[in-house]
Design a protein around this motif. Sequence first.
Motif, mmCIF file in Angstrom:
data_model
loop_
_atom_site.group_PDB
_atom_site.id
_atom_site.type_symbol
_atom_site.label_atom_id
_atom_site.label_comp_id
_atom_site.label_asym_id
_atom_site.label_seq_id
_atom_site.Cartn_x
_atom_site.Cartn_y
_atom_site.Cartn_z
ATOM 1 N N LYS A 33 114.260 42.199 28.609
ATOM 2 C CA LYS A 33 113.598 43.569 28.849
ATOM 3 C C LYS A 33 113.137 44.173 27.558
ATOM 4 O O LYS A 33 113.116 45.487 27.504
ATOM 5 C CB LYS A 33 114.395 44.653 29.613
ATOM 6 C CG LYS A 33 115.201 43.855 30.837
ATOM 7 C CD LYS A 33 115.722 44.952 31.677
ATOM 8 C CE LYS A 33 116.721 43.960 33.088
ATOM 9 N NZ LYS A 33 117.030 45.166 33.927
ATOM 10 N N MET A 34 112.660 43.410 26.530
ATOM 11 C CA MET A 34 111.906 43.856 25.444
ATOM 12 C C MET A 34 110.885 44.716 25.822
ATOM 13 O O MET A 34 110.603 45.725 24.794
ATOM 14 C CB MET A 34 111.674 42.666 24.423
ATOM 15 C CG MET A 34 112.643 41.912 23.709
ATOM 16 S SD MET A 34 113.922 42.947 23.025
ATOM 17 C CE MET A 34 112.777 43.282 21.514
ATOM 18 N N ASP A 35 110.177 44.502 26.753
ATOM 19 C CA ASP A 35 109.149 45.396 27.069
ATOM 20 C C ASP A 35 109.298 46.941 27.416
ATOM 21 O O ASP A 35 108.423 47.899 27.042
ATOM 22 C CB ASP A 35 108.318 44.755 28.365
ATOM 23 C CG ASP A 35 109.380 44.565 29.597
ATOM 24 O OD1 ASP A 35 110.558 43.936 29.352
ATOM 25 O OD2 ASP A 35 108.939 45.077 30.660
ATOM 26 N N LEU A 36 110.652 46.915 27.774
ATOM 27 C CA LEU A 36 111.102 48.243 28.018
ATOM 28 C C LEU A 36 111.500 49.051 26.713
ATOM 29 O O LEU A 36 111.681 50.482 26.897
ATOM 30 C CB LEU A 36 112.299 48.520 28.922
ATOM 31 C CG LEU A 36 111.835 47.822 30.584
ATOM 32 C CD1 LEU A 36 112.991 47.766 31.500
ATOM 33 C CD2 LEU A 36 110.597 48.552 31.008
ATOM 34 N N ILE A 37 111.603 48.421 25.830
ATOM 35 C CA ILE A 37 112.022 49.342 24.425
ATOM 36 C C ILE A 37 110.822 48.990 23.485
ATOM 37 O O ILE A 37 110.858 49.031 22.135
ATOM 38 C CB ILE A 37 113.292 48.692 23.866
ATOM 39 C CG1 ILE A 37 113.303 47.177 23.425
ATOM 40 C CG2 ILE A 37 114.623 48.907 24.561
ATOM 41 C CD1 ILE A 37 114.262 46.788 22.171
ATOM 42 N N ASP A 38 109.567 48.668 24.120
ATOM 43 C CA ASP A 38 108.376 48.588 23.264
ATOM 44 C C ASP A 38 108.545 47.493 22.212
ATOM 45 O O ASP A 38 107.847 47.932 20.917
ATOM 46 C CB ASP A 38 107.992 49.941 22.669
ATOM 47 C CG ASP A 38 107.655 50.934 23.705
ATOM 48 O OD1 ASP A 38 107.080 50.676 24.819
ATOM 49 O OD2 ASP A 38 108.004 52.223 23.472
ATOM 50 N N TYR A 39 109.239 46.495 22.622
ATOM 51 C CA TYR A 39 109.169 45.570 21.409
ATOM 52 C C TYR A 39 109.826 45.788 20.173
ATOM 53 O O TYR A 39 109.334 45.417 19.203
ATOM 54 C CB TYR A 39 107.964 44.487 21.490
ATOM 55 C CG TYR A 39 107.413 44.253 22.768
ATOM 56 C CD1 TYR A 39 108.025 42.929 23.598
ATOM 57 C CD2 TYR A 39 106.513 44.988 23.507
ATOM 58 C CE1 TYR A 39 107.557 42.747 24.725
ATOM 59 C CE2 TYR A 39 106.117 44.542 24.696
ATOM 60 C CZ TYR A 39 106.613 43.436 25.312
ATOM 61 O OH TYR A 39 106.023 43.264 26.613
ATOM 62 N N ASP A 40 110.988 46.763 20.158
ATOM 63 C CA ASP A 40 111.420 47.384 18.754
ATOM 64 C C ASP A 40 112.299 46.322 18.187
ATOM 65 O O ASP A 40 113.349 46.008 18.425
ATOM 66 C CB ASP A 40 112.078 48.497 19.208
ATOM 67 C CG ASP A 40 112.543 49.303 18.127
ATOM 68 O OD1 ASP A 40 112.410 48.467 17.002
ATOM 69 O OD2 ASP A 40 112.937 50.679 18.304
ATOM 70 N N GLN A 41 111.871 45.873 17.085
ATOM 71 C CA GLN A 41 112.510 44.820 16.156
ATOM 72 C C GLN A 41 113.937 45.326 15.869
ATOM 73 O O GLN A 41 114.991 44.864 15.810
ATOM 74 C CB GLN A 41 111.854 44.658 14.980
ATOM 75 C CG GLN A 41 112.568 43.391 14.166
ATOM 76 C CD GLN A 41 111.862 42.837 13.152
ATOM 77 O OE1 GLN A 41 110.881 43.191 12.689
ATOM 78 N NE2 GLN A 41 112.390 42.067 12.304
ATOM 79 N N ALA A 42 113.958 46.643 15.222
ATOM 80 C CA ALA A 42 115.149 47.329 14.825
ATOM 81 C C ALA A 42 116.138 47.390 15.897
ATOM 82 O O ALA A 42 117.411 47.015 15.612
ATOM 83 C CB ALA A 42 114.851 48.673 14.407
ATOM 84 N N ARG A 43 115.949 47.498 16.988
ATOM 85 C CA ARG A 43 116.853 47.651 18.042
ATOM 86 C C ARG A 43 117.338 46.360 18.655
ATOM 87 O O ARG A 43 118.521 46.179 18.761
ATOM 88 C CB ARG A 43 116.364 48.365 19.446
ATOM 89 C CG ARG A 43 116.192 50.001 19.233
ATOM 90 C CD ARG A 43 115.736 50.874 20.109
ATOM 91 N NE ARG A 43 116.737 50.852 21.527
ATOM 92 C CZ ARG A 43 116.081 51.362 22.540
ATOM 93 N NH1 ARG A 43 114.895 51.820 22.499
ATOM 94 N NH2 ARG A 43 116.880 51.450 23.469
ATOM 95 N N TYR A 44 116.473 45.407 18.581
ATOM 96 C CA TYR A 44 116.813 43.881 18.655
ATOM 97 C C TYR A 44 117.663 43.670 17.769
ATOM 98 O O TYR A 44 118.909 42.889 17.955
ATOM 99 C CB TYR A 44 115.494 43.209 18.749
ATOM 100 C CG TYR A 44 115.869 41.710 18.504
ATOM 101 C CD1 TYR A 44 116.236 41.005 19.880
ATOM 102 C CD2 TYR A 44 115.891 40.850 17.559
ATOM 103 C CE1 TYR A 44 116.509 39.550 19.746
ATOM 104 C CE2 TYR A 44 115.871 39.341 17.331
ATOM 105 C CZ TYR A 44 116.255 38.995 18.396
ATOM 106 O OH TYR A 44 116.435 37.645 18.472
ATOM 107 N N ASP A 45 117.558 43.782 16.418
ATOM 108 C CA ASP A 45 118.381 43.282 15.153
ATOM 109 C C ASP A 45 120.001 43.977 15.311
ATOM 110 O O ASP A 45 120.875 43.387 15.156
ATOM 111 C CB ASP A 45 117.823 43.809 14.059
ATOM 112 C CG ASP A 45 116.418 42.885 13.715
ATOM 113 O OD1 ASP A 45 116.456 41.703 14.085
ATOM 114 O OD2 ASP A 45 115.687 43.296 12.505
ATOM 115 N N ALA A 46 119.881 45.070 15.934
ATOM 116 C CA ALA A 46 121.132 45.892 16.046
ATOM 117 C C ALA A 46 121.932 45.272 16.948
ATOM 118 O O ALA A 46 123.164 45.150 16.930
ATOM 119 C CB ALA A 46 120.699 47.364 16.460
#
Lengths: 640, 316
Positions: A175-188
């Motif tokens: 659901k990366m689309d729902l967090i605007d493909y945000d790298q920082a949140r992915y990394d966290a």
Amino acid sequence: MAETLPHSSAYQTDALIASDIDAYLVQNQNKSLLRFITCGSVDDGKSTLIGRLLYDSKLIFDDQLAALEADSARIGTQGQAIDFALLVDGLAAEREQGITIDVAYRFFATEKRKFIVADTPGHEQYTRNMITGASTADLAVILVDARKGILTQTRRHSIIAHLVGVRNLVLAVNKMDLIDYDQARYDAIVADYRAFATSIKIAAFTPIPISGFKGDNVTTPSPNLPWYAGPTLMAHLETADFDATVAQSKPFRMPVQWVNRPNLDFRGFSGLIAAGTVKPGDAVRVLPSGKATSVARIVTMTGDLETGVAAQSVTLTFTDEIDCSRGDVVVAADDPPEVADQFEATIIWLADDAMLPGRPYWLKLGTQLVSATVQPPKYQTNVNTMEQLAAKTFELNAIGVANFSTDKPIVFEAYADSRTLGGFILIDKITNATMAAGMIHFALRRSHNVHRQATDVGRETHAALKNQTPRLLWFTGLSGSGKSTIANEVEKRLNLMNRHTFLLDGDNIRHGLNKDLGFTDADRIENIRRVGEVAKLMTDAGLIVLTAFISPFRVERDMVRTMMPEGEFIEIFVDTPLAVAEARDVKGLYKKARAGTLKNFTGIDSPYEPPEQPEIRVNTVEMTPVEAAEFIIRQVMPLK
Amino acid sequence: MARTFDRPDGTAVPQTLTHLDRLEAESIHILREVVAEAARPVMLYSVGKDSAVMLHLAKKAFYPSLPPFPLLHVDTTWKFQAMYALREKAARDAGMDLLIHQNPAALERGINPFDHGSLHTDMWKTEGLKQALDEHGFDVAFGGARRDEEKSRAKERIFSFRSATHGWDPKNQRPELWNLYNARKAKGESIRVFPISNWTELDIWQYIHLHNIEIAPLYFSAKRPTYNWDGQLFMADDIDRLQRVLGHRPDIVERSIRFRTLGCFPLTGAIESEARTLPEIIQEMLLTTTSERQGRVIDRGDGDASMEKKKREGYF
């Protein structure tokens, strides 16, 4: 936004199929097979991801797609878009509730590999179905909702996948689309998971950002994730390294499934080779007996094999006529596995009824079926903190460690070395339900070092000296049914007839030998086990033993029966209706139980399971205690 | 034949098993587990390609013994003539007993697919199967169902437990770990076992091709008499009987057709095709845009859960 892919050519080589089907068939025949699971919490998008994989791999046919579009509009959860979850949630109850209840197996292939994917449920309630899928997987895709991060079920499923030996883990941040493909949140999220993974000794995992719904990074690299340089999920599945031949390098093991005897001239032993390789002439042993022989032939319908390897189903013949049957394990003569009757194991409890320490369950391991009891848990694992908690029992979905003992030695290996010889299930003896899955750690030292001492004066000698036949007269019935009274009458009569007897009475034993036990189900089971062992020693001494215990559970009475030589256990059912026993209430216990001041009272708030086929049944409404005793004496005499 | 390649130092080079080798070994393991643990097993034999593969696997599993159980065909009297012919031959070649059951109540009432709709499947197949299992006291029945066929099949265990009334409870299936199957059951209860659960349609065809397994000629294209019914193409296998039941003689047109699955001839839609060899059949299957069961009238009409509903009631 990623385009919904038209049927992708990355999967099926349509051109080759159309132009040269024979070449395609040869290519297809030599593909490897990867089994994987998708797991994670509810609503993390497991079913959607699989639906997407099937759709993109052209495994959704036109008629299915038409049905899917109609279903999506009617009961889908994605507005007007296609709800891929409806492709895999195949049960009516699942579609109604929009959840996954049981594991679904789906199949797809690419140019490089064939895949069997098990879509497992996320609800904790259905963990047992998740384990079913995980037990045969080579790889696990653990999904996380990018908006929610690591949840309890993420941890639980990671632990279970790791426990059952899945070494290849993918963390799919969905659901990366729902967090605007945000790298920082992915990394966290990845950092969070890494900390957890390290704490449970997961050595490595592969994180991949995706959107199952939009298709980002599932089969084609996504333009929305320019900061991500790793493989797509599909590329990883196609190349993930798993060595299907690793089992061949281990010592030879084959559990015998079936003895193949078409005629007097052929005696073969059929089984699936669990590990290693075998050739005619190889020296082998048959465990647990340990008898040695060598392999004569490896028989199959299409001709004898020069070599049999792990994962092949074969039939072996030996050069010697030795005893070998279902449950035995044929092993490399110079490198045998463990044979023991006590071991430690991790257990995952799968049943609604809690584990009862001391209760005998069927234990199935490979083709071996034995009676086994579980000792009180050493600990239960808290799946959030990995803390080891004290526990008295295991309840549904509990994961913990305990010692096991079996009624005869079994052949096994550590689960880490062999899924086939280290994994087992426990089966309830009455309902036949699968209660638990277990993974063996190691044999307990004491099972190797405590040997039975043979004595010169045996039970026959003891009995002969007393001029009688030992028996165990086991009285069972409700409190107040008259067990003790009748047993006392029977003993008096036997003594008048010069028989050497001993009466073990429930209340008396609880004042001494069993004073540490209460009235929980687990304690009742231990109570009966100890009485059974004492009674057995006394019959070994040549005595006629009478026991008067409520002994409410069928399984434990049967356990004592199997401890005794055939025919020596006489079950006497003192059959008194509850209303009659309660009206008598000699000790005033029913009154207390009804008032709620006495807990776990048989017949009131604890069950009594009447014998199905007792040797003797006495009805105390129709008979007096004296009549009942005479009736029993007539049945059991002469006892010489 | 297995190949062996030893390295110069004497250690063996690992032998790579193909996915078909692995599927075959898994199926044989399942067949043997049942025979070792069941009191009275039986193999349901429907004469289709999946049954053909399952029967071949049974021969392999017990060789040199014959498979130690009979074959059971639950007949509807409406199968293709070519299927009846192959049924007898296949049983004879395998050296196995063949039991045939026709539901006497359906026979008496003349149940047919034209007048009786879903009652046809219910009485001939669901009721017929239950009658046959009860009559002979079979406690385990092998079936040739695959998980890739249908959504509720995809959810079913390899050992699928049935109550004394043959009901399936999909919400409460036994956990099934590793390749350890719990085959224990109470008196009256039974288990349906699916040895080829993990095979796909392509695996089945490829295996038939590799092992040269005999299948009904109906799978191969040929000129056959056909008629249209309810917008679908069918083969007029028994024109006189069709005429008796329909009350008129359908328009018969000769076409090049074949079948992807086989069932009752009035319920099994044909496809127009020129595929006359196994590779051509496989080629056509891989390039088609409709699913295997699309030609089966039985699956349509009862909503998307029709297969699950039938299974809960005891259908295979």
